[in-house]
Write an enzyme that holds these catalytic residues in place. Structure first.
Site, PDB file in Angstrom:
ATOM      1  N   PRO A  12       0.699  -1.298  -0.197  1.00  0.00           N
ATOM      2  CA  PRO A  12      -0.136  -0.081  -0.179  1.00  0.00           C
ATOM      3  C   PRO A  12       0.796   1.095   0.140  1.00  0.00           C
ATOM      4  CG  PRO A  12      -0.899  -1.494   1.566  1.00  0.00           C
ATOM      5  CD  PRO A  12       0.490  -2.037   1.008  1.00  0.00           C
ATOM      6  N   ASN A  13       0.466   2.330  -0.758  1.00  0.00           N
ATOM      7  CA  ASN A  13       0.878   3.583  -0.853  1.00  0.00           C
ATOM      8  C   ASN A  13       2.271   3.772  -1.679  1.00  0.00           C
ATOM      9  OD1 ASN A  13      -1.365   4.770   0.616  1.00  0.00           O
ATOM     10  ND2 ASN A  13      -0.550   3.669   2.320  1.00  0.00           N
ATOM     11  N   ARG A  20       5.126  11.255  -2.170  1.00  0.00           N
ATOM     12  CA  ARG A  20       4.940  10.975  -0.830  1.00  0.00           C
ATOM     13  C   ARG A  20       5.818  11.228   0.124  1.00  0.00           C
ATOM     14  NH1 ARG A  20       4.553   4.744   1.403  1.00  0.00           N
ATOM     15  NH2 ARG A  20       3.418   5.115   3.688  1.00  0.00           N
ATOM     16  N   TYR A  25      10.931   8.956   2.306  1.00  0.00           N
ATOM     17  CA  TYR A  25      11.056   8.253   1.377  1.00  0.00           C
ATOM     18  C   TYR A  25      11.706   8.335   0.091  1.00  0.00           C
ATOM     19  CZ  TYR A  25       7.312   6.066   4.287  1.00  0.00           C
ATOM     20  OH  TYR A  25       6.502   5.587   5.268  1.00  0.00           O
ATOM     21  N   ASN A  77       8.483  -5.383  -0.082  1.00  0.00           N
ATOM     22  CA  ASN A  77       8.151  -4.152   0.775  1.00  0.00           C
ATOM     23  C   ASN A  77       6.649  -4.047   1.101  1.00  0.00           C
ATOM     24  OD1 ASN A  77       7.842  -1.436   1.778  1.00  0.00           O
ATOM     25  ND2 ASN A  77       8.967  -0.703   0.764  1.00  0.00           N
ATOM     26  N   ALA A  80       2.733  -0.701   5.181  1.00  0.00           N
ATOM     27  CA  ALA A  80       2.327  -0.763   6.260  1.00  0.00           C
ATOM     28  C   ALA A  80       1.482  -2.131   6.841  1.00  0.00           C
ATOM     29  CB  ALA A  80       0.949   0.283   6.534  1.00  0.00           C
ATOM     30  N   GLU A 101      12.782  -8.796   3.046  1.00  0.00           N
ATOM     31  CA  GLU A 101      12.095  -7.635   3.534  1.00  0.00           C
ATOM     32  C   GLU A 101      12.734  -6.357   3.127  1.00  0.00           C
ATOM     33  OE1 GLU A 101      11.553  -7.511   7.832  1.00  0.00           O
ATOM     34  OE2 GLU A 101       9.872  -5.939   7.380  1.00  0.00           O
ATOM     35  N   HIS A 103      12.559  -2.024   3.318  1.00  0.00           N
ATOM     36  CA  HIS A 103      12.093  -0.675   3.465  1.00  0.00           C
ATOM     37  C   HIS A 103      13.006   0.216   2.978  1.00  0.00           C
ATOM     38  CE1 HIS A 103       8.979  -2.803   5.789  1.00  0.00           C
ATOM     39  NE2 HIS A 103       9.868  -3.543   6.475  1.00  0.00           N
ATOM     40  N   ARG A 110      11.575   4.996  13.769  1.00  0.00           N
ATOM     41  CA  ARG A 110      10.429   5.652  13.441  1.00  0.00           C
ATOM     42  C   ARG A 110       9.418   5.468  14.691  1.00  0.00           C
ATOM     43  NH1 ARG A 110       8.425   4.949   7.622  1.00  0.00           N
ATOM     44  NH2 ARG A 110       7.083   6.689   8.195  1.00  0.00           N
TER      45      ARG A 110
HETATM   46  C1  DQA Z   1       7.856   1.423   4.439  1.00  0.00           C
HETATM   47  C2  DQA Z   1       7.808   1.605   5.988  1.00  0.00           C
HETATM   48  C3  DQA Z   1       6.419   1.103   6.414  1.00  0.00           C
HETATM   49  O1  DQA Z   1       6.304   1.529   7.952  1.00  0.00           O
HETATM   50  C4  DQA Z   1       5.379   2.267   5.816  1.00  0.00           C
HETATM   51  O2  DQA Z   1       4.064   1.948   6.538  1.00  0.00           O
HETATM   52  C5  DQA Z   1       5.421   2.171   4.335  1.00  0.00           C
HETATM   53  C6  DQA Z   1       6.831   2.037   3.722  1.00  0.00           C
HETATM   54  C7  DQA Z   1       9.176   1.840   3.834  1.00  0.00           C
HETATM   55  O3  DQA Z   1       9.731   1.372   3.031  1.00  0.00           O
HETATM   56  O4  DQA Z   1      10.054   2.492   4.580  1.00  0.00           O
HETATM   57  O5  DQA Z   1       4.579   2.289   3.732  1.00  0.00           O
HETATM   58  O6  DQA Z   1       7.645   0.063   4.148  1.00  0.00           O
END
Ligand code: DQA
Length: 145
Positions: A12-13, A20, A25, A77, A80, A101, A103, A110
């Site tokens: 998501p997102n 964003r 990011y 990735n 959330a 994983e 990020h 954070r």
């Molecule tokens: C994220 C970190 C997550 O906590 C966050 O919700 C994201 C992006 C990252 O790539 O830093 O959407 O996965």
């Protein structure tokens, strides 16, 4: 021999990367990251299949597909969903493929709600905190498997 396949799944997102919260990011879009990954993958003798969805079920279906396609590894990735999804945890365990994983940010530096990762509990390993470069480092890790 055909290149080994690496799935790169984004939750998501992450379609909004570039606009964003760039202070967290970075300025690269998901397409920029995909292009950099494709270039490096070609040098490593790998092929990437990169996708993004805002829906948990799509990510789970694609994890299953990675297994049926005989992928070498999955870079994940989960956005959330990392912090909430037992279904993704179960999927990682079920597919029996190495899942790395990824990020962009360092979730441990954070908010507290980002400190728990269901993905970490089942993943082979985690690369976080290096911005777009986290994906390239994860690809190197996949290539070394
Ligand atoms: C994220 C970190 C997550 O906590 C966050 O919700 C994201 C992006 C990252 O790539 O830093 O959407 O996965």
């Amino acid at each position: 021999m055909a290149d080994k396949l690496v799935y790169v799944l984004n939750g998501p997102n992450l379609n909004l990367l570039g606009t964003r919260e760039p202070e967290i990011y970075g300025a690269d879009t998901l397409d920029d990251i995909g292009n950099a990954l494709s270039d490096r993958a070609a040098q490593l003798g790998l092929t990437i299949d990169m996708r993004q969805s805002n829906h948990e079920g799509h990510l789970i279906d694609w994890m299953h597909e990675a297994r049926s396609e005989g992928a070498l590894a999955v870079l994940l990735n989960a956005g959330a969903l990392t912090h909430t999804s037992i279904a993704l945890y179960d999927a990682i365990r079920a597919i029996e493929l190495p899942v790395i994983e990824v990020h962009l940010s360092n979730p441990h530096a954070r908010e507290k709600f980002r400190h728990k990762s269901y993905v970490s509990m089942a993943a082979k390993g985690t690369i976080s905190g290096f911005g777009a470069n986290s994906y390239l480092l994860a690809l190197e890790a996949a290539a070394a498997l």
